[in-house]
Write a protein that holds these residues in place. Structure first.
Motif, PDB file in Angstrom:
ATOM      1  N   ILE A 131      45.180  44.372  28.288  1.00 34.67           N
ATOM      2  CA  ILE A 131      45.524  45.098  29.224  1.00 34.67           C
ATOM      3  C   ILE A 131      46.488  46.466  28.699  1.00 34.67           C
ATOM      4  O   ILE A 131      47.735  45.882  28.532  1.00 34.67           O
ATOM      5  N   GLY A 132      46.010  47.796  28.576  1.00 38.53           N
ATOM      6  CA  GLY A 132      47.010  48.512  27.990  1.00 38.53           C
ATOM      7  C   GLY A 132      46.473  49.167  26.524  1.00 38.53           C
ATOM      8  O   GLY A 132      46.408  48.404  25.700  1.00 38.53           O
ATOM      9  N   GLY A 133      46.246  50.331  26.731  1.00 38.54           N
ATOM     10  CA  GLY A 133      45.704  50.999  25.444  1.00 38.54           C
ATOM     11  C   GLY A 133      46.764  51.763  24.770  1.00 38.54           C
ATOM     12  O   GLY A 133      46.298  52.900  24.156  1.00 38.54           O
ATOM     13  N   LEU A 160      44.270  48.310  36.397  1.00 36.14           N
ATOM     14  CA  LEU A 160      44.147  46.666  36.690  1.00 36.14           C
ATOM     15  C   LEU A 160      44.918  46.866  38.311  1.00 36.14           C
ATOM     16  O   LEU A 160      46.234  47.247  38.495  1.00 36.14           O
ATOM     17  N   ALA A 161      44.166  45.852  39.122  1.00 31.18           N
ATOM     18  CA  ALA A 161      44.422  45.802  40.464  1.00 31.18           C
ATOM     19  C   ALA A 161      44.979  44.411  41.032  1.00 31.18           C
ATOM     20  O   ALA A 161      45.786  44.249  41.659  1.00 31.18           O
ATOM     21  N   GLY A 162      44.439  43.540  39.937  1.00 27.48           N
ATOM     22  CA  GLY A 162      44.749  42.052  40.488  1.00 27.48           C
ATOM     23  C   GLY A 162      44.196  41.143  39.181  1.00 27.48           C
ATOM     24  O   GLY A 162      43.413  41.381  38.505  1.00 27.48           O
ATOM     25  N   VAL A 163      45.004  39.873  39.183  1.00 25.31           N
ATOM     26  CA  VAL A 163      44.977  38.917  38.151  1.00 25.31           C
ATOM     27  C   VAL A 163      44.943  37.750  38.947  1.00 25.31           C
ATOM     28  O   VAL A 163      45.736  37.276  39.620  1.00 25.31           O
ATOM     29  N   SER A 164      43.698  36.826  38.627  1.00 29.89           N
ATOM     30  CA  SER A 164      43.622  35.573  39.324  1.00 29.89           C
ATOM     31  C   SER A 164      42.927  34.668  38.285  1.00 29.89           C
ATOM     32  O   SER A 164      42.113  34.772  37.683  1.00 29.89           O
ATOM     33  N   ASP A 165      43.750  33.472  38.399  1.00 29.94           N
ATOM     34  CA  ASP A 165      43.333  32.483  37.399  1.00 29.94           C
ATOM     35  C   ASP A 165      42.269  31.695  37.996  1.00 29.94           C
ATOM     36  O   ASP A 165      41.881  31.496  38.853  1.00 29.94           O
ATOM     37  N   ARG A 166      41.315  31.378  36.930  1.00 29.78           N
ATOM     38  CA  ARG A 166      40.246  30.515  37.103  1.00 29.78           C
ATOM     39  C   ARG A 166      40.139  29.503  36.117  1.00 29.78           C
ATOM     40  O   ARG A 166      40.847  29.359  35.106  1.00 29.78           O
ATOM     41  N   ALA A 167      39.360  28.433  36.368  1.00 27.49           N
ATOM     42  CA  ALA A 167      39.048  27.126  35.436  1.00 27.49           C
ATOM     43  C   ALA A 167      38.672  27.557  33.950  1.00 27.49           C
ATOM     44  O   ALA A 167      39.364  27.005  33.188  1.00 27.49           O
ATOM     45  N   ASP A 168      37.860  28.505  34.163  1.00 24.77           N
ATOM     46  CA  ASP A 168      37.392  28.740  32.868  1.00 24.77           C
ATOM     47  C   ASP A 168      37.858  30.077  32.155  1.00 24.77           C
ATOM     48  O   ASP A 168      37.414  30.657  31.323  1.00 24.77           O
ATOM     49  N   GLY A 169      38.897  30.954  32.860  1.00 25.59           N
ATOM     50  CA  GLY A 169      39.398  32.002  32.560  1.00 25.59           C
ATOM     51  C   GLY A 169      40.172  32.727  33.398  1.00 25.59           C
ATOM     52  O   GLY A 169      40.838  32.178  34.143  1.00 25.59           O
ATOM     53  N   VAL A 170      40.369  33.970  33.391  1.00 30.48           N
ATOM     54  CA  VAL A 170      40.945  35.056  34.537  1.00 30.48           C
ATOM     55  C   VAL A 170      40.281  36.045  34.640  1.00 30.48           C
ATOM     56  O   VAL A 170      39.451  36.689  34.152  1.00 30.48           O
ATOM     57  N   VAL A 206      56.425  48.485  31.016  1.00 31.05           N
ATOM     58  CA  VAL A 206      57.452  47.893  31.919  1.00 31.05           C
ATOM     59  C   VAL A 206      56.959  47.638  33.189  1.00 31.05           C
ATOM     60  O   VAL A 206      57.579  46.767  34.122  1.00 31.05           O
ATOM     61  N   HIS A 207      56.068  48.419  33.737  1.00 32.60           N
ATOM     62  CA  HIS A 207      55.621  48.169  35.060  1.00 32.60           C
ATOM     63  C   HIS A 207      54.123  47.304  34.972  1.00 32.60           C
ATOM     64  O   HIS A 207      53.308  47.431  35.767  1.00 32.60           O
ATOM     65  N   SER A 208      54.225  46.462  34.193  1.00 33.66           N
ATOM     66  CA  SER A 208      52.918  45.574  33.941  1.00 33.66           C
ATOM     67  C   SER A 208      52.544  44.819  35.188  1.00 33.66           C
ATOM     68  O   SER A 208      53.344  43.909  35.786  1.00 33.66           O
ATOM     69  N   LEU A 233      52.112  37.962  27.600  1.00 34.13           N
ATOM     70  CA  LEU A 233      52.793  39.407  27.760  1.00 34.13           C
ATOM     71  C   LEU A 233      53.047  39.830  26.242  1.00 34.13           C
ATOM     72  O   LEU A 233      53.471  38.957  25.565  1.00 34.13           O
ATOM     73  N   LEU A 234      53.103  41.171  26.337  1.00 35.91           N
ATOM     74  CA  LEU A 234      53.162  41.795  24.687  1.00 35.91           C
ATOM     75  C   LEU A 234      54.150  42.761  25.058  1.00 35.91           C
ATOM     76  O   LEU A 234      54.038  43.657  26.014  1.00 35.91           O
ATOM     77  N   GLY A 235      55.244  43.235  24.004  1.00 36.43           N
ATOM     78  CA  GLY A 235      56.014  44.421  24.152  1.00 36.43           C
ATOM     79  C   GLY A 235      56.820  44.515  25.293  1.00 36.43           C
ATOM     80  O   GLY A 235      57.416  43.708  25.883  1.00 36.43           O
TER      81      GLY A 235
END
Length: 400
Positions: A11-13, A131-141, A162-164, A288-290
């Motif tokens: 996420i982030g180019g 990106l609007a939402g991040v949700s954990d799943r058993a096999d991924g995100v 910074v506003h990740s 997270l990175l950077g």
């Protein structure tokens, strides 16, 4: 709308996201990069790439392209705010490259961004994906974007600044205002007839402020930093300053400083923020990175460089751990990167205070320390995550 399945979603180019994608590819792994902008536009006029960043970009095969677009400074100089006296002078150029094993580049952010994006696969760069939402799943995100599309990723890397949005999924902390703010500008070199050593990186140090400038192409990029205001009206970002506010703040400084700052229209006033390193850089399959992990003040010029370091280390950790080894990969990555990132954050914060000292005995001690390059700079610029993955300084060497 159908959900797309991917192995690695970045996420982030920006600089960090594209560097990571290229580093993963070099190790035989492919990623999909999602960028919220509809076109790649780097904010900011220029960026300094020190040896700890350039050595990694060279290993990715980008050295020739970046060298052709960059300026190599002749020296790193520190000057007295009023007299212009050179307090410390260190050669850069070939001497720097020999000392640290890689070059120092001053380069337009747009040029760096363009080189990274051209080296990447346009089919794996997805623009206009906020990106609007991040949700954990058993096999991924599960990643949900504002346009309604969804992606199920086995692994997610938040390189979204910074506003990740990914950071909000991992940690609730917010950026911290430093009590300092800055004005930025880019001035054609031929508009600065009085500028000494125009091809050197120069810091002008004085009570309550400092000015940094260096050459980029046929121009000089500057950042003028001042103490205050005491409070900032909102998180990060900038505000419109009063007319002539910048020139008035530096009215008593050397004529060269006044010439530089007055050569272009006054920019907005930018609040300078840092982002505390979270207790954990990952949650489940997200990491997270950077700047999303450790945004820092610009006074060591290390924001982009630490991000590039992160990308190299994380790519190695993911490749070594294998497709289902994300827990061990993320744990190893955090152990290697967190102490160094925190040390550079702390050094950048303390350096701000050191550069703003009034004349006197404490400033004299600072000046003497600045004359010893390796004592306070070598641990940052000389770092190589391939040979010394977790390099932090002795406490006394963290800042001038």
């Amino acid at each position: 709308m159908a959900t797309t399945d991917v192995d690695i979603a970045v996420i982030g180019g920006g600089i960090g996201g594209l560097t990571l994608a290229l580093a993963l590819r070099q190790r035989g792994l492919e990623a999909e990069v999602f960028e919220q902008a509809d076109a790649l536009r780097e904010v900011g006029a220029a960026v300094a790439i020190a040896a700890n960043g350039s050595r990694i970009l060279q290993r990715l095969g980008l050295g020739d392209q970046l060298a052709a677009a960059a300026v190599v400074p002749t020296a790193l100089q520190y000057r007295h705010w009023r007299s212009g006296t050179v307090v410390a002078d260190h050669p850069v150029g070939d001497a720097y490259a020999r000392r640290f094993g890689a070059p120092f580049w001053g380069i337009h952010r747009a040029s760096l961004q363009r080189t990274l994006s051209e080296a990447w696969d346009v089919e794996r760069l997805h623009l206009g994906r906020c990106l609007a939402g991040v949700s954990d799943r058993a096999d991924g995100v599960l990643l949900t974007f504002r346009d309604g599309r969804t992606v199920n990723a086995r692994t997610v890397i938040g390189a979204d600044g910074v506003h990740s949005q990914v950071r909000r999924h991992i940690d609730a902390s917010v950026p911290v205002y430093s009590g300092t703010s800055g004005f930025r500008g880019m001035v054609p070199t031929d508009a600065l007839p009085s500028l000494p050593s125009p091809s050197a990186v120069q810091f002008w140090m004085g009570p309550g402020g400092h000015v940094l400038h260096y050459a980029v192409g046929e121009s000089v990029n500057f950042l003028a930093v001042l103490d205050g205001p005491e409070r900032w009206p909102h998180q990060a970002g900038h505000v419109d300053a009063g007319q002539g506010e910048l020139n008035a703040a530096f009215a008593d400084w050397h004529p060269v400083v006044r010439e530089l700052l007055g050569a272009v229209p006054q920019s907005p006033r930018w609040g300078l923020f840092t982002l505390p390193s979270p207790l954990h850089w990952s949650r489940g399959r997200s990491v997270l990175l950077g700047d999303a992990a450790h945004a820092m003040l610009p006074h060591h010029g290390q924001g982009a460089n630490l991000t590039i370091e992160d990308a190299a280390v994380l790519a190695r950790c993911i490749a070594d751990a294998g497709p289902e080894g994300y827990e061990s990969a993320f744990g190893r990555y955090e152990r290697l990167r967190r102490p160094r990132a925190r040390a550079v954050q702390r050094a950048s914060w303390d350096t701000s205070e050191a550069l703003h000292l009034p004349d006197g005995p404490t400033a004299d001690i600072r000046d003497e320390r600045l004359r010893t390059l390796d004592g306070w700079l070598g641990w940052i610029h000389g770092h190589d995550p391939e040979s010394h993955p977790a390099s932090v300084p002795p406490l006394a060497d963290a800042h001038p």
